[in-house]
Write a protein that holds these residues in place. Structure first.
Motif, PDB file in Angstrom:
ATOM      1  N   LEU A  50     -46.486  48.726 -48.791  1.00 21.34           N
ATOM      2  CA  LEU A  50     -46.679  47.293 -48.553  1.00 21.34           C
ATOM      3  C   LEU A  50     -45.775  46.776 -47.440  1.00 21.34           C
ATOM      4  O   LEU A  50     -46.178  45.926 -46.635  1.00 21.34           O
ATOM      5  CB  LEU A  50     -46.437  46.516 -49.841  1.00 21.34           C
ATOM      6  N   PHE A  64     -51.168  51.324 -41.892  1.00 22.98           N
ATOM      7  CA  PHE A  64     -51.551  50.396 -42.950  1.00 22.98           C
ATOM      8  C   PHE A  64     -52.121  49.068 -42.474  1.00 22.98           C
ATOM      9  O   PHE A  64     -52.762  48.376 -43.250  1.00 22.98           O
ATOM     10  CB  PHE A  64     -50.337  50.099 -43.840  1.00 22.98           C
ATOM     11  N   LEU A  92     -53.895  47.073 -50.523  1.00 18.33           N
ATOM     12  CA  LEU A  92     -53.251  46.612 -49.295  1.00 18.33           C
ATOM     13  C   LEU A  92     -53.675  45.186 -48.947  1.00 18.33           C
ATOM     14  O   LEU A  92     -54.819  44.804 -49.204  1.00 18.33           O
ATOM     15  CB  LEU A  92     -53.608  47.544 -48.139  1.00 18.33           C
ATOM     16  N   ALA A 127     -47.380  47.857 -44.302  1.00 20.14           N
ATOM     17  CA  ALA A 127     -48.585  47.060 -44.051  1.00 20.14           C
ATOM     18  C   ALA A 127     -48.228  45.697 -43.483  1.00 20.14           C
ATOM     19  O   ALA A 127     -48.830  45.227 -42.507  1.00 20.14           O
ATOM     20  CB  ALA A 127     -49.385  46.908 -45.340  1.00 20.14           C
TER      21      ALA A 127
END
Length: 359
Positions: A161, A269, A122, A164
């Motif tokens: 992703l 995230f 991450l 995040a």
């Protein structure tokens, strides 16, 4: 051919975190598994997680019992750096598997112990781990089942992703709003490291200084100890903590607030676990009781005692006024000292004498 409904669920979860359990169920079905767990970790601890509904109680017991620190599962998976799903047999020899307490003492007694996992690094640090859990009686996952999971792994990675980056953007927006309100602030990891800070905090070096590896430095050892204690306590509490910072170098006193982020306020995230906000204080004749409660987490009775002492009253005089025993007030005063980071009445009065509404 990948089921479009499975992909729709995975990408929906990137935008709507509450959709993850349903998406994780669909992932589990591809591997003939009972459920899937998604968690964020730095390998030493799990900071956030979500799971298929049938695995919520299992994950609560895993996290609550500190089993992640006793298991080699995740460190071996990340160390292998395989760009796909791996099974127990990719990570362990049979004798090693039989010696891992997370299997022998936790998973197997619960009828679990087979599965596959994959990780996604991450941008905020750490990794998101997708752990597909299969019942013990079903046996190890076949290569065909792993191949089906590998087919959706790029989509899981993209979804993680996306989530995040969106979480970081939301966090940056929040920091910018606090900046415009002239409130120095930062978003912290669960261990107290800075994830994001606004410009106001960058300029507040009389109170907060940046140290190596994103650590926070405060102007006194007492304040630093209170900060570390508050960070540690926040992991098991939803209560905010407030840390007094004494006046120094031509700057007035201030209060550093730590607010744990919970439920929808904590993005799965983005990596933020605590919101830190600095409020500067200026002179006023007497602090308001409600202000003392809010700034230092004092109870109403503790705030009344603190305000009375600040007004010049004594313990005996306050006891008579409030109809309480001297011993009761002494006990309350000890709690006030602990919460305000002071050790004597003179220090307490000096600190509280500089309070009015923060700006």
């Amino acid at each position: 051919m990948i089921d479009e409904a499975v992909l729709d669920g995975i990408y929906e979860a990137a935008l709507m975190p509450e959709a993850w359990p349903r998406a994780l169920d669909a992932v589990a079905a591809l591997g003939g598994a009972a459920g899937t767990i998604l968690f964020v970790t730095d390998q030493s601890q799990i900071s956030r997680w979500t799971a298929s509904a049938c695995f919520v109680s299992v994950m609560e017991a895993w996290v609550g019992g500190g089993w992640g620190a006793r298991s080699q599962r995740v460190p071996r998976m990340i160390g292998l750096r395989h760009p796909g799903f791996v099974t127990e047999h990719d990570l362990y020899r049979d004798d090693e598997l039989d010696a891992d307490p997370s299997y022998t003492d936790f998973l197997r007694p619960r009828g679990m112990g087979w599965g596959a996992g994959a990780f996604v690094p991450l941008p905020s640090g750490g990794a998101a781990v997708f752990s597909v859990e299969r019942r013990l009686e079903a046996g190890p996952m076949s290569r065909g089942e792993v191949a089906r999971l590998d087919a959706i792994r790029p989509h899981l990675a993209r979804s993680a992703l996306m989530a995040a980056r969106m979480g970081l953007e939301r966090a940056r927006t929040a920091m910018a709003i606090l900046d415009r309100l002239s409130l120095p602030a930062a978003l912290l990891h669960a261990d107290g490291r800075v994830l994001l800070a606004n410009a106001q905090l960058d300029e507040a070096t009389a109170y907060v200084v940046a140290r190596a590896h994103g650590r926070i430095g405060l102007p006194s050892s007492r304040a630093q100890a209170l900060f570390q204690s508050a960070v540690a306590a926040s992991r098991g509490s939803e209560a905010a903590r407030s840390i007094p910072l004494a006046a120094r170098e031509g700057h007035g006193p201030a209060i550093l607030h730590l607010l744990p982020l919970r439920r929808s306020a904590q993005d799965l995230f983005a990596g933020g676990a605590l919101l830190m906000v600095l409020t500067r204080l200026t002179n006023a004749p007497l602090p308001e009781i409600s202000l003392l409660e809010g700034l230092f987490d004092l109870t109403p009775s503790e705030a009344k005692l603190a305000a009375a002492l600040c007004a010049g009253s004594t313990i005996d005089g306050t006891a008579a006024e409030l109809g309480l025993s001297r011993e009761t007030l002494r006990t309350q005063l000890k709690r006030v000292f602990a919460k305000t980071g002071t050790g004597r009445q003179a220090e307490l009065v000096n600190l509280l004498g500089g309070l009015k509404r923060p700006y």
